[in-house]
Design a protein around this motif. Structure first.
Motif, short mmCIF file in Angstrom:
data_model
loop_
_atom_site.label_atom_id
_atom_site.label_comp_id
_atom_site.label_asym_id
_atom_site.label_seq_id
_atom_site.Cartn_x
_atom_site.Cartn_y
_atom_site.Cartn_z
N GLU A 1 0.85 -1.19 0.00
CA GLU A 1 0.00 0.00 0.00
C GLU A 1 0.89 1.25 0.00
N ALA A 2 0.47 2.30 -0.72
CA ALA A 2 1.28 3.51 -0.78
C ALA A 2 1.15 4.30 0.53
N ALA A 3 2.29 4.75 1.05
CA ALA A 3 2.28 5.59 2.25
C ALA A 3 1.86 7.00 1.83
N HIS A 4 0.92 7.60 2.58
CA HIS A 4 0.34 8.88 2.16
C HIS A 4 1.23 10.08 2.44
N THR A 5 2.11 9.96 3.42
CA THR A 5 2.95 11.09 3.80
C THR A 5 4.39 10.60 3.96
N PRO A 6 5.35 11.54 3.86
CA PRO A 6 6.73 11.16 4.12
C PRO A 6 6.91 10.55 5.52
N GLU A 7 6.16 11.07 6.50
CA GLU A 7 6.31 10.54 7.86
C GLU A 7 5.88 9.07 7.92
N THR A 8 4.76 8.75 7.26
CA THR A 8 4.29 7.36 7.24
C THR A 8 5.31 6.46 6.58
N LEU A 9 5.88 6.95 5.47
CA LEU A 9 6.89 6.16 4.78
C LEU A 9 8.12 5.97 5.67
N MET A 10 8.52 7.06 6.33
CA MET A 10 9.68 6.98 7.23
C MET A 10 9.44 5.94 8.32
N ARG A 11 8.26 5.94 8.93
CA ARG A 11 7.94 4.97 9.98
C ARG A 11 8.00 3.54 9.43
N SER A 12 7.44 3.35 8.24
CA SER A 12 7.41 2.00 7.68
C SER A 12 8.82 1.55 7.30
N ARG A 13 9.66 2.50 6.91
CA ARG A 13 11.04 2.14 6.60
C ARG A 13 11.81 1.81 7.87
N TYR A 14 11.55 2.55 8.94
CA TYR A 14 12.19 2.23 10.21
C TYR A 14 11.79 0.81 10.63
N SER A 15 10.48 0.51 10.57
CA SER A 15 10.00 -0.84 10.92
C SER A 15 10.66 -1.89 10.03
N ALA A 16 10.87 -1.54 8.76
CA ALA A 16 11.52 -2.48 7.85
C ALA A 16 12.97 -2.73 8.25
N PHE A 17 13.64 -1.68 8.77
CA PHE A 17 14.99 -1.89 9.30
C PHE A 17 14.94 -2.86 10.48
N VAL A 18 13.96 -2.67 11.37
CA VAL A 18 13.84 -3.54 12.54
C VAL A 18 13.61 -4.98 12.11
N LEU A 19 12.75 -5.15 11.09
CA LEU A 19 12.35 -6.49 10.65
C LEU A 19 13.26 -7.03 9.55
N ASN A 20 14.27 -6.24 9.16
CA ASN A 20 15.22 -6.64 8.11
C ASN A 20 14.53 -6.92 6.78
N LEU A 21 13.58 -6.08 6.42
CA LEU A 21 12.88 -6.22 5.13
C LEU A 21 13.66 -5.42 4.09
N THR A 22 14.78 -5.97 3.64
CA THR A 22 15.67 -5.21 2.77
C THR A 22 15.05 -4.93 1.40
N ASP A 23 14.18 -5.82 0.92
CA ASP A 23 13.51 -5.56 -0.37
C ASP A 23 12.65 -4.30 -0.28
N TYR A 24 11.91 -4.19 0.82
CA TYR A 24 11.06 -3.01 0.99
C TYR A 24 11.90 -1.74 1.08
N LEU A 25 13.02 -1.81 1.76
CA LEU A 25 13.89 -0.64 1.87
C LEU A 25 14.39 -0.20 0.50
N ARG A 26 14.74 -1.16 -0.34
CA ARG A 26 15.20 -0.80 -1.68
C ARG A 26 14.06 -0.24 -2.53
N GLU A 27 12.88 -0.88 -2.42
CA GLU A 27 11.74 -0.45 -3.24
C GLU A 27 11.28 0.97 -2.90
N THR A 28 11.50 1.41 -1.67
CA THR A 28 11.03 2.73 -1.26
C THR A 28 12.14 3.78 -1.35
N TRP A 29 13.24 3.40 -1.96
CA TRP A 29 14.37 4.30 -2.19
C TRP A 29 14.19 4.94 -3.56
N ALA A 30 14.38 6.25 -3.69
CA ALA A 30 14.26 6.91 -4.99
C ALA A 30 15.27 6.28 -5.96
#
Ligand SMILES: [Zn+2]
Ligand SMILES: [Zn+2]
Length: 151
Positions: A26-55
């Motif tokens: 699902e698309a994050a509506h705000t930069p803050e939401t995306l930032m939170r989801s990326r932080y959670s992805a760091f915690v959970l080691n979701l490296t694919d998600y981190l790459r996909e949400t990188w410009a």
């Protein structure tokens, strides 16, 4: 970790009701939401998600999982957006073995095709030496000696 547990981003919601839906596409509506989801992805080691949400322009070719850093706390200090650019200033507390640190960064975000992406940031890392009677850096509200500093 299950999605019924508290979301790692510290929102107070469960993972299912918070960052998990963004990890599922699902698309994050705000930069803050995306930032939170990326932080959670760091915690959970979701490296694919981190790459996909990188410009695309600043995305790393590969992102090896980080098994040594344990992220324990996120504080959002400031965030905002204007047109298709956004920013989030945050502080992330982590443990490396028994060493504590705080990463503070002003991140920049861009919106492309209706989705927000992480562009870049200037991180500064500060080492912490929590005192035994100081509040625990994990944010539990307890003293360090009776929380993460026990034993
Ligand atoms: Zn979350
Ligand atoms: Zn603690």
């Amino acid at each position: 970790m299950t999605t019924a547990q508290a979301c790692p981003c510290g929102s107070g919601k469960t993972l299912a009701d918070c960052c998990d839906r963004y990890h599922r596409g699902e698309a994050a509506h705000t930069p803050e939401t995306l930032m939170r989801s990326r932080y959670s992805a760091f915690v959970l080691n979701l490296t694919d998600y981190l790459r996909e949400t990188w410009a695309a322009g600043s995305r790393p070719d590969s992102l090896p999982p980080d098994e040594t850093t344990r992220w324990v706390r996120l504080d959002i200090l400031d965030h905002g957006e204007q047109d298709d650019t956004g920013w989030v200033q945050f502080r992330a507390t982590f443990l490396e073995g028994r060493r504590w640190g705080v990463l503070e960064e002003a991140s920049r975000f861009v919106r492309e095709g209706g989705r927000w992406f992480y562009l870049d940031g200037r991180p500064t890392v500060t080492r912490l030496k929590p005192g035994r009677n100081a509040p625990c850096p994990c944010g539990s509200g307890r003293k360090f000696k009776s929380c993460c500093g026990a034993g």
